[in-house]
Each structure stands twice: as C-alpha cells, then as structure tokens.
Design an enzyme around this catalytic site. Structure first.
Site, PDB file in Angstrom:
ATOM      1  N   ASP A  17       0.709  -1.167  -0.113  1.00  0.00           N
ATOM      2  CA  ASP A  17      -0.076  -0.034   0.012  1.00  0.00           C
ATOM      3  C   ASP A  17       0.884   1.249   0.031  1.00  0.00           C
ATOM      4  O   ASP A  17       0.437   2.183   0.522  1.00  0.00           O
ATOM      5  CB  ASP A  17      -0.774  -0.014   1.337  1.00  0.00           C
ATOM      6  CG  ASP A  17      -2.231  -0.883   1.003  1.00  0.00           C
ATOM      7  OD1 ASP A  17      -1.990  -1.866   0.305  1.00  0.00           O
ATOM      8  OD2 ASP A  17      -2.944  -1.018   1.999  1.00  0.00           O
TER       9      ASP A  17
ATOM     10  N   ASP B  51      -0.485  -4.670  -3.721  1.00  0.00           N
ATOM     11  CA  ASP B  51      -1.255  -3.624  -3.977  1.00  0.00           C
ATOM     12  C   ASP B  51      -0.835  -1.975  -3.667  1.00  0.00           C
ATOM     13  O   ASP B  51      -1.286  -1.360  -3.233  1.00  0.00           O
ATOM     14  CB  ASP B  51      -2.491  -3.467  -3.001  1.00  0.00           C
ATOM     15  CG  ASP B  51      -3.156  -4.958  -2.722  1.00  0.00           C
ATOM     16  OD1 ASP B  51      -3.188  -5.324  -4.027  1.00  0.00           O
ATOM     17  OD2 ASP B  51      -3.742  -5.223  -1.939  1.00  0.00           O
TER      18      ASP B  51
END
Length: 370
Positions: A192, A219
């Site tokens: 992230d 991600d």
C-alpha cells in the site's frame, strides 16, 4: 533483505551520497561561491514570493520540519521549498491549504525524502489501538490543487523487523484532494505504498502523476481516485519471505461504481526485482464500506516486464467481486508481461474505445495546468 540494505539505510545513504557529490564538485569554485541550500528557489532572505516558506533540516530555513511549515502556511496558494535532507516525521495537510505547492530544492528527488515507519498494525502511543491503513501514512494530503515536484515520499516499515504485526499495510502517501499533481516524485514502500484516494465514495478526485517512480509489493498503487500515471515507472520488489507466486499486485483500484474513470496508466513501464511471472498486474478492491465500488484500470502503451504474469495478470481480492466483473482493460502494451496467451484473461480496448482513455479525457485541463 539484509539489514545493511534495508530501505532505511538506502534512503540515508542516497541523501548522503548526493550531498557529498555536490560538495566535492569543483572545490575551488565552491569555496568562493557555496551552493545555496535551496538552489535556484530563493531563500528566506530572497523569497520567490511572499507566500513561500523554506524548510531545512539543519536550520537554514524558516522551519526544520515539514509539518511545522504546513502548520504555519495558512490560507491558499502557499509554497514550501524543501532543502535536501531526510525529514523523518509524519505530515498531515488539512483540506483548507488549497493550491499548495511543495518543491524539492534538488533536481534529484532522491535528495529530498519525507519518511516514517508506521504500519496499519502499529500500536498508537496512547494505547487507543492501532493506526490502520490510512493512519499509517507518512504523508496525508487533503487539499484540492496540491502539487509536489521532485520529492520522495516513503514508508520504511519492514515486515522482517516486526514479525508479530499482522497489519502490514504501510502507506507512504495518501492523497484525497482533487486537482492534485506529482511531477518527478518517488513513492517508496512495500504494501500500500501510494494511496490515490478521494475524500468520500461520492467525491471525484482527479490526480496526475508524471515522470514518477513507485515501488512496492502488495497493492502498492491503490484507491478510488481518478488517477493518471503518465511516463511513470512501477517497480515490484522481491519477497524473500515467500517461496511461491504471486509475490504481490501492482494496482488495486477501488473506483466508485458511479465514477466513469478510475486509474489510467499510459506510456509507462513496469519492472521487477522478483522472478519472472511472480506479480499480478492488478486485483480489484471493493471495500466493505463501499460495496457498490466497481474498480477501473486501463493500462495502455506501457511496457510490462517479465515480472508480470502474462498468462493470468489479474486475480480476485474477494470471491464475491471477480475481476471479470470490473473495468480492467489494456491497449497496445509491449514487453514479455504483455504477451496475450489466454485472450479471455487480457481484455483489450479497440482503437475507438481507447480514444476515451486519455489523460485529457480523465483530467480535463489538470494535465496542462501541472
């Protein structure tokens, strides 16, 4: 990653090396004309404008920390010039600092680093719980019209240092404002890294990233913003803690279902430190708080390196939201990770469809303004 090659040491070594090179060049001339701490961007005694503030970690500016400068920069249209150095702090910019600009005083974005090491599972000092994903962000940017140039945003929290923490999301920067732009910036982290978001599911936030670099593993570019990444590089990291694929996912958009435009990646490239085929290009994120999200990602005219799984580049994050039901598409990509071996796994735009997936179509005049 060996301890001596941790992200923390790499960041510090890079800044030190840049400073050493600058001071070593042309020593006789430098002795007569020392390079200003803020380069061509003025100084506290010769401000670019009356609304410009200067930040220097060793006291040569108006402030030694970025947050202190943000707190003082009330009102719209303020500019912060950041001298080379490592600013180890968390920074939060409120929404009322509209049209704010941050400028890294060096031509090398690696010389100006804002970094901290909180993760989602890091306990808060006051004992009230853990930070959560959004709270882990080193830098949180809420204002509309924010622009950053030649700055590194980093989160150097490492899984290996905290084996007891399961919340391993560690955001380098979270951006929620509309008309945001990042030019020649770097975003460093693991899970992230770059949170391109909006203030709420029913708010559109247009964001433009040009000539930027982002790296991570899980991600590491995610969120619900309408975000354009033009001529950027995305680098996937090795995962010594894993023995099998996948090692991670580059994109995890969470576009609101009513928003016709999500992430657009154009004329960029994806490289990898991991073995071939060990990364997925994307997976859709449908948050429990926004079950009507319909993630959207278009990757066009971009080179996908061998690290991307060409056979199955997309996967699900949750079984109830299969990637095939989302808005994923590609157009004229190149490289070993872009080879179409299973057409059903590689949705392609037609030329007519691609005409609607351009930076101007996504951002209007924001690209030219940046």
């Amino acid at each position: 990653m060996p301890a001596h090659l941790s992200r923390r040491n790499i960041l510090l070594a890079g800044v030190a090396a840049g400073s050493a090179l600058a001071s070593a060049a042309a020593p006789a001339q430098a002795a007569r004309r020392p390079r200003a701490a803020f380069g061509r961007y003025g100084s506290p005694s010769a401000r670019l404008t009356r609304s410009t503030l200067y930040v220097h970690p060793e006291g040569a500016g108006d402030f030694t920390g970025v947050q202190a400068a943000v707190d003082a920069a009330t009102g719209p249209g303020r500019t912060l010039v950041l001298a080379p150095g490592v600013y180890r702090e968390t920074v939060s910019v409120p929404a009322d600092r509209t049209d704010m600009t941050w400028i890294g005083a060096s031509e090398n974005p690696g010389d100006v680093v804002i970094v901290y090491d909180n993760a989602a599972g890091t306990p808060k000092p006051d004992g009230s719980g853990t930070y959560g994903t959004s709270g882990s962000a080193t830098t949180t940017l809420r204002p509309d019209g924010f622009t950053a140039r030649r700055i590194t945003f980093a989160n150097d929290w490492l899984r290996a240092d905290h084996p007891g923490i399961s919340g391993t999301q560690a955001v380098a920067v979270k951006v929620t404002g509309d008309r945001s732009a990042f030019l020649h910036c770097r975003f460093l982290g693991h899970q992230d890294t770059l949170y391109a978001d909006s203030a709420s599911p029913d708010t559109v936030a247009r964001q433009y990233f040009a000539h930027c670099y982002a790296e991570g593993d899980v991600d590491f570019v995610f969120g619900r913003a309408t975000a354009v990444f033009e001529r950027c590089r995305f680098h996937t990291l090795a995962r010594p803690d894993l023995t099998s694929a996948p090692h991670g996912f580059v994109f995890a958009p969470s576009t609101a279902g009513a928003n016709p435009r999500g992430f657009l990646v154009t004329h960029s490239r994806i490289t990898s430190q991991a073995p071939d085929g060990h990364y997925k290009l994307a997976r859709p994120w449908v948050p429990s708080s926004a079950p009507t999200a319909r993630p959207m990602l278009t990757v066009r005219e971009t080179r996908l390196g061998a690290g991307i799984d060409a056979v199955a580049p997309y996967t699900d994050m949750a079984s109830g939201h299969p990637w095939q039901d989302q808005r994923f598409a590609e157009y004229r990509n190149t490289g070993p990770g872009a080879v179409v071996t299973v057409p059903a796994n590689r949705p392609q735009l037609t030329p007519a469809q691609a005409a609607a997936h351009t930076p101007r179509a996504y951002l209007g005049d924001r690209r030219s303004r940046a």
